[in-house]
Design an enzyme around this catalytic site. Structure first.
Site, mmCIF file in Angstrom:
data_model
loop_
_atom_site.group_PDB
_atom_site.id
_atom_site.type_symbol
_atom_site.label_atom_id
_atom_site.label_comp_id
_atom_site.label_asym_id
_atom_site.label_seq_id
_atom_site.Cartn_x
_atom_site.Cartn_y
_atom_site.Cartn_z
ATOM 1 N N LYS A 43 1.006 -0.850 -0.245
ATOM 2 C CA LYS A 43 -0.347 0.001 -0.086
ATOM 3 C C LYS A 43 1.029 1.060 0.036
ATOM 4 C CE LYS A 43 -3.792 -2.524 1.613
ATOM 5 N NZ LYS A 43 -5.106 -2.085 2.304
ATOM 6 N N GLU A 98 -2.741 -8.278 20.864
ATOM 7 C CA GLU A 98 -3.302 -9.985 21.973
ATOM 8 C C GLU A 98 -3.029 -11.209 21.478
ATOM 9 O OE1 GLU A 98 -7.077 -8.940 23.786
ATOM 10 O OE2 GLU A 98 -6.551 -10.090 25.660
ATOM 11 N N GLU A 214 -1.648 -7.336 39.384
ATOM 12 C CA GLU A 214 -2.928 -7.874 39.383
ATOM 13 C C GLU A 214 -1.990 -9.313 39.475
ATOM 14 O OE1 GLU A 214 -4.461 -8.840 35.407
ATOM 15 O OE2 GLU A 214 -5.171 -7.100 34.854
ATOM 16 N N HIS A 256 -6.510 -11.680 33.278
ATOM 17 C CA HIS A 256 -5.394 -11.680 31.698
ATOM 18 C C HIS A 256 -4.861 -12.773 31.824
ATOM 19 C CE1 HIS A 256 -6.002 -7.540 32.118
ATOM 20 N NE2 HIS A 256 -5.519 -7.471 30.723
#
Lengths: 298, 408
Positions: A43, A98, A214, A256
């Site tokens: 592109k 992710e 966490e 997570h």
């Protein structure tokens, strides 16, 4: 000041023509951050909201000398994109993607380590320095000032969403942030809490740091060690979410991917104890962040 | 992360050229007896469940004859091992054992590299091994860009005192084990015990294998072998959880909707993202609230996904309220959440005046969300309150409607 990025950052976006990347480009430009170029193979010659697109990062580098890259490509393409960035002399790489396979994550982190390149993420929502109006990634969306205003507090979060909420709480307390960093929710990430604390230590704008944690990993324990060694001397306020997971059967992941408890490894209660021993303010109630900040910063 | 049942792990190692005991899988006592007859030797029977420490749980048994194998299999098939009902048993030849060793490959999360762990003391858990015999266990980090060179595998065993032909065999075993770890995107591949037979052969007597579910897309060999999402439950998925997986998978590229059933509870929990859900769950518990499930909703899900998940959350027996709360969103459109949730409430005939529903949703398009929730009679908050204050409001609402002890 602030850490990692400032108005001199020369930002390139790898994978700029994708749906998410294009939206983030628009929001980032609207915030006032400069993006010097984008890359999408096949592109080259197009523009995304006025940002020139190149087929290869090498071409973009020849024209614009970027030093910072945001990699918006699917999980299977992340390793190659990082290799391309490292090979072309990029010094700071943000990976929002992710579900990057662990095998690829350890390889790309090793590659970056060898070349002295800093990686934030994978699975990071971004980094923002409001005093300089510079942001990397989706952080802040299209309404950045709702959560992120300039001030003396550094923010480090293992949760992307909570990066915004914590920064908003800082604003609600009457302050703002020097830099907010979403470090990524994966178990294998490029830059840890302790490494960022060391950077915040050197930053004159930052007077205190808030960490949202966490279960899982040993990052909080490493942060406590850093404080005890004298590597971080400013006030640290920490909240460790997921206390209930300690009472669930072992080996179950909530939150997570990194939030895994195994034996004593990763337990929020032990992290809290270690941080307290090191002199950090560990919050039991997240709302106590506001009075704690006021007490510390006056 | 997804665990493999032991026979799948052993099959993959066998394909890699590693010796494993002759084995069969049986689903009934009769099948187990037949399998033992075919094997023609004393056998070991193991419950095929995706959890470790089966020996301690009494889920490993021995039998000298096919009849005995049938009896032992019948005992195992009636058992539940750490919440997993035993539906199949592994029947395998009982090895002759001269020595038991230990070897595994996994990731060192702090050093961010693969690590080989080896010891010539096996048959006990590695945690116990490193406590009791720290000097007899080797941790060897591996450069992920170079892999594990053959000479390193020799060094590892030689440092443990292995000599002669056995050293060469052990080196080859470890090279093949590492190849399997690498080939199948494993995050854990453990052989314990690694049996040394009296003939000095090395046999992988027990195998634990876990693979990275982020990499399953490039692992056609693992199709049907690994149950995705199995790390998110400590027991087999419930019917409701399976339905919620379907809701999530129906549109895998637009947002996440994860659901885990909790024992008991009366508050339907519809929160996100990863960190926000952990915070809300802890806070509700601290305030005396009783969430009936855990959930994570994020990444800008579609209305359909939100609607499906909300209906699922509300369908669990005993749910008498709904709590909806996120961190201030970066990209999740909260008006879309509002539409999905209100549609589910309406369809189920839920009246928020008598059934507590508390919402704290701020972020993208929250002005529209406020209108949609308010029009539906839902107690809505944007960024005028904190997440903790919203939790407090939810627990208070439950008390207002149902009284202190939860009875209306």
């Amino acid at each position: 000041m602030g850490i990692l990025i400032d108005r001199h950052s020369r930002i390139v976006i790898q994978g700029i023509t994708g749906r998410e990347a294009s939206m983030v480009t628009r929001h980032t430009l609207a915030y006032g951050t400069r993006i010097v170029a984008g890359v999408t193979p096949g592109k080259g010659g197009q523009e995304v909201h006025g940002v020139p697109v190149y087929d290869t990062l090498r071409e973009a580098c020849r024209e614009h000398s970027p030093d910072t890259s945001v990699i918006y490509v699917p999980p299977a393409a992340v390793y190659d994109a990082v290799a391309e960035a490292v090979a072309n002399g990029i010094k700071l790489i943000l990976i929002p993607t992710e579900n990057v396979p662990q095998k690829d994550a350890v390889k790309l982190l090793a590659l970056a380590r060898r070349a002295g390149v800093r990686v934030i993420g994978p699975n990071s929502v971004g980094v923002i320095n409001p005093a300089e109006r510079v942001k990397l990634g989706a952080i802040g969306g299209d309404n950045v000032e709702r959560c992120f205003v300039p001030g003396p507090v550094g923010v480090i979060s293992r949760s992307g969403g909570m990066t915004a909420e914590v920064s908003w709480m800082v604003k609600r307390a009457g302050y703002g942030v020097s830099t907010s960093v979403s470090i990524g929710g994966d178990a294998l990430i490029g830059t840890t809490i302790a490494e960022l604390l060391a950077l915040f230590e050197e930053d004159p704008q930052t007077r205190a740091v808030v960490v949202f944690s966490e279960p899982g990993t040993s990052q909080e324990e490493e942060a406590a060690d850093l404080i005890l060694r004298g590597g971080f001397t400013k006030p640290l306020i920490a909240y460790i979410a997921g206390r209930f997971t300690e009472h669930m059967p072992e080996g179950t992941v909530f939150g997570h991917a990194a939030a895994l408890i195994s034996g004593n490894y990763g337990r929020p209660s032990l992290k809290a104890a270690r941080l307290r021993e090191a002199g950090a303010h560990v919050l039991d109630d997240f709302d106590h962040l506001i009075p704690t900040l006021r007490k510390i910063l006056g | 992360m997804g665990r493999l049942l032991e026979h799948h792990g052993k099959q993959l190692l066998r394909e890699e050229g590693i010796a494993v005991p002759a084995f069969e899988v049986a689903a009934s006592a009769a099948e187990a007896g037949e399998a033992a007859r075919r094997l023609g030797k004393p056998v070991v029977l193991k419950a095929l469940v995706p959890v470790g420490k089966r020996g301690k749980a009494g889920a490993v048994k021995f039998a000298l004859t096919p009849e005995e194998a049938g009896e032992r299999a019948a005992e195992l098939l009636g058992m539940t091992v750490r919440e997993f009902p035993v539906e199949k048993v592994l029947v395998e030849e009982k090895l002759e054992i001269a020595r038991e060793w230990y070897v595994s490959v996994t990731y060192d999360k702090s050093k961010k590299v693969p690590v080989v762990i080896a010891s010539t003391r096996g048959g006990v858990e590695v945690e116990e091994l490193s406590r009791s015999y720290p000097e007899e266990i080797i941790f060897c980090p591996v450069d992920p860009l170079e892999g594990l060179p053959a000479y390193r595998t020799r060094e590892i065993w030689a440092d443990l005192g292995v000599r002669g032909k056995l050293l060469l065999a052990a080196s080859q075993f470890l090279q093949r084990l590492y190849a399997a770890f690498d080939r199948y995107d494993a995050y854990l591949l453990e052989v314990n015990p690694l049996v040394v037979t009296p003939q000095e052969e090395l046999v992988a007597a027990a195998v634990v294998m876990g693979v990275d579910d982020s990499a399953v897309y490039r692992q056609p060999r693992l199709a049907g072998v690994v149950q995705l999402g199995s790390e998110r439950a400590w027991r087999p998925l419930t019917e409701l959880e399976k339905k919620m997986v379907e809701v999530n998978e129906s549109d895998p590229y637009r947002g996440t909707a994860r659901y885990t059933e909790m024992p008991d509870g009366d508050i339907g929990f519809m929160c996100g993202g990863g960190g926000g859900s952990l915070l809300c769950f802890d806070t509700l518990l601290a305030l005396g609230g009783r969430p009936a499930n855990y959930s994570e909703v994020g990444g800008n899900p579609t209305e359909e996904k939100v609607y499906g998940l909300t209906k699922g959350i509300l369908s669990k027996p005993g749910v008498k309220g709904l709590f909806v709360c996120h961190n201030i969103t970066n990209n999740t459109q909260v008006d879309v959440l509002a539409r999905g949730i209100v549609r589910a409430l309406r369809e189920l005939g839920i009246n928020p005046a008598t059934f507590p529903v508390v919402v704290r949703e701020a972020g993208v398009n929250d002005a529209q969300a406020r209108e949609i929730f308010t029009a539906a009679g839902v107690e809505y908050y944007g960024d005028e309150i904190t997440m903790t204050e919203a939790c407090r409001r939810m627990v208070a609402r439950m008390r207002e409607v149902y009284g202190e002890r939860g009875q209306s």
